[in-house]
Write an enzyme that holds these catalytic residues in place. Sequence first.
Site, PDB file in Angstrom:
ATOM      1  N   LYS A 166       0.834  -1.208   0.000  1.00  0.00           N
ATOM      2  CA  LYS A 166       0.000   0.000   0.000  1.00  0.00           C
ATOM      3  C   LYS A 166       0.868   1.257   0.000  1.00  0.00           C
ATOM      4  O   LYS A 166       0.541   2.246  -0.668  1.00  0.00           O
ATOM      5  CB  LYS A 166      -0.927  -0.001   1.220  1.00  0.00           C
ATOM      6  CG  LYS A 166      -2.036  -1.038   1.127  1.00  0.00           C
ATOM      7  CD  LYS A 166      -2.779  -1.192   2.442  1.00  0.00           C
ATOM      8  CE  LYS A 166      -3.837  -2.287   2.337  1.00  0.00           C
ATOM      9  NZ  LYS A 166      -4.499  -2.592   3.609  1.00  0.00           N
ATOM     10  N   GLN A 180      -4.538  -2.161   9.959  1.00  0.00           N
ATOM     11  CA  GLN A 180      -4.433  -3.477   9.333  1.00  0.00           C
ATOM     12  C   GLN A 180      -4.921  -4.567  10.289  1.00  0.00           C
ATOM     13  O   GLN A 180      -4.495  -4.646  11.436  1.00  0.00           O
ATOM     14  CB  GLN A 180      -2.976  -3.743   8.919  1.00  0.00           C
ATOM     15  CG  GLN A 180      -2.778  -5.017   8.138  1.00  0.00           C
ATOM     16  CD  GLN A 180      -3.479  -5.015   6.791  1.00  0.00           C
ATOM     17  OE1 GLN A 180      -3.587  -3.990   6.136  1.00  0.00           O
ATOM     18  NE2 GLN A 180      -3.959  -6.166   6.384  1.00  0.00           N
ATOM     19  N   ASP A 216     -11.104   2.088   4.391  1.00  0.00           N
ATOM     20  CA  ASP A 216     -11.359   0.650   4.276  1.00  0.00           C
ATOM     21  C   ASP A 216     -12.849   0.365   4.118  1.00  0.00           C
ATOM     22  O   ASP A 216     -13.236  -0.715   3.681  1.00  0.00           O
ATOM     23  CB  ASP A 216     -10.832  -0.093   5.514  1.00  0.00           C
ATOM     24  CG  ASP A 216      -9.490  -0.765   5.258  1.00  0.00           C
ATOM     25  OD1 ASP A 216      -9.173  -1.033   4.077  1.00  0.00           O
ATOM     26  OD2 ASP A 216      -8.766  -1.035   6.225  1.00  0.00           O
TER      27      ASP A 216
END
Length: 294
Positions: free
Chosen positions: A53, A97, A120
């Site tokens: 990312k 994450q 997200d």
Amino acid sequence: MAQILDGLKVSKEVKAEIKEEVERILANKRRAPHLVAILVGNNGASKAYVNSKVKDCEEVGFSSSLIKFPSTVSESELLEKIDELNKSKDIDGFIVQLPLPKQIDQEKIIMAIDPRKDVDGFHPENFGKMALEMDTFLPATPFGILTLLERYNIETKGKNCVIIGRSRIVGKPMSILMGRKDFPGNSTVTLTHSYTEHIEEYTKQADIVITALGDPNFLKKEMIKEGAVIVDVGITRVDDDSEKGYHLAGDVDFESCAEKASWITPVPGGVGPMTRAMLMKNTIIAYKTSVYND
């Protein structure tokens, strides 16, 4: 033989479009969009994903920051950092994450993220807006699948769509999005899962099968109908005798299903690159909301 839904190719197109948009932003003397990733612990897959990312951010011209915590971090310390990121005017979006260590309540962490920075798309507010067909962040993997179907002009209106797997990250949102009044969408959706009996009775009727099960080569040729569109979200590391010692396998028995399907995603190179590209897309959406509407 099936034609390939090439996620690698489309993701490069999406990132090139984002890069052009960032160049226009910078030409107008504005700051670049800024994405932050929080990584807790040393999970190998999580580290690799977060690093990719960061690389994507560099590629499109975003600013990026990686904040690392040891696996022993306390919940309160992590919540304190999230609060700091929520309040920062220089940060447009951030991700935490997953998975997180046992001492941390994952739901509490997700709830703590400002929905306006939740790139997200996991916050219940964003999930609810998605379900009501309101403008919001879509979870990156479903967003990527929709974009892939759209770019290849795969007909979805009135089609039977079977989704295998009911996770909150892929299966559930995908079932909502494929049934929405839009393109891609307007499908008749069946959501199947590990307790679905005689699952092949559903998949044999499906014009579109989207599988996110994490069970290598689960979907076989005899389980699909001629001309079906197959989207494989699964990616599992399978040990073998190769030099690397493993290979990556999807939920779909690719070789056999490709003989019967009209379109199919490969693993790797299908849904994975699209997921990463759509995180970039969500970040620039967050940027435009926060900067231009200040």
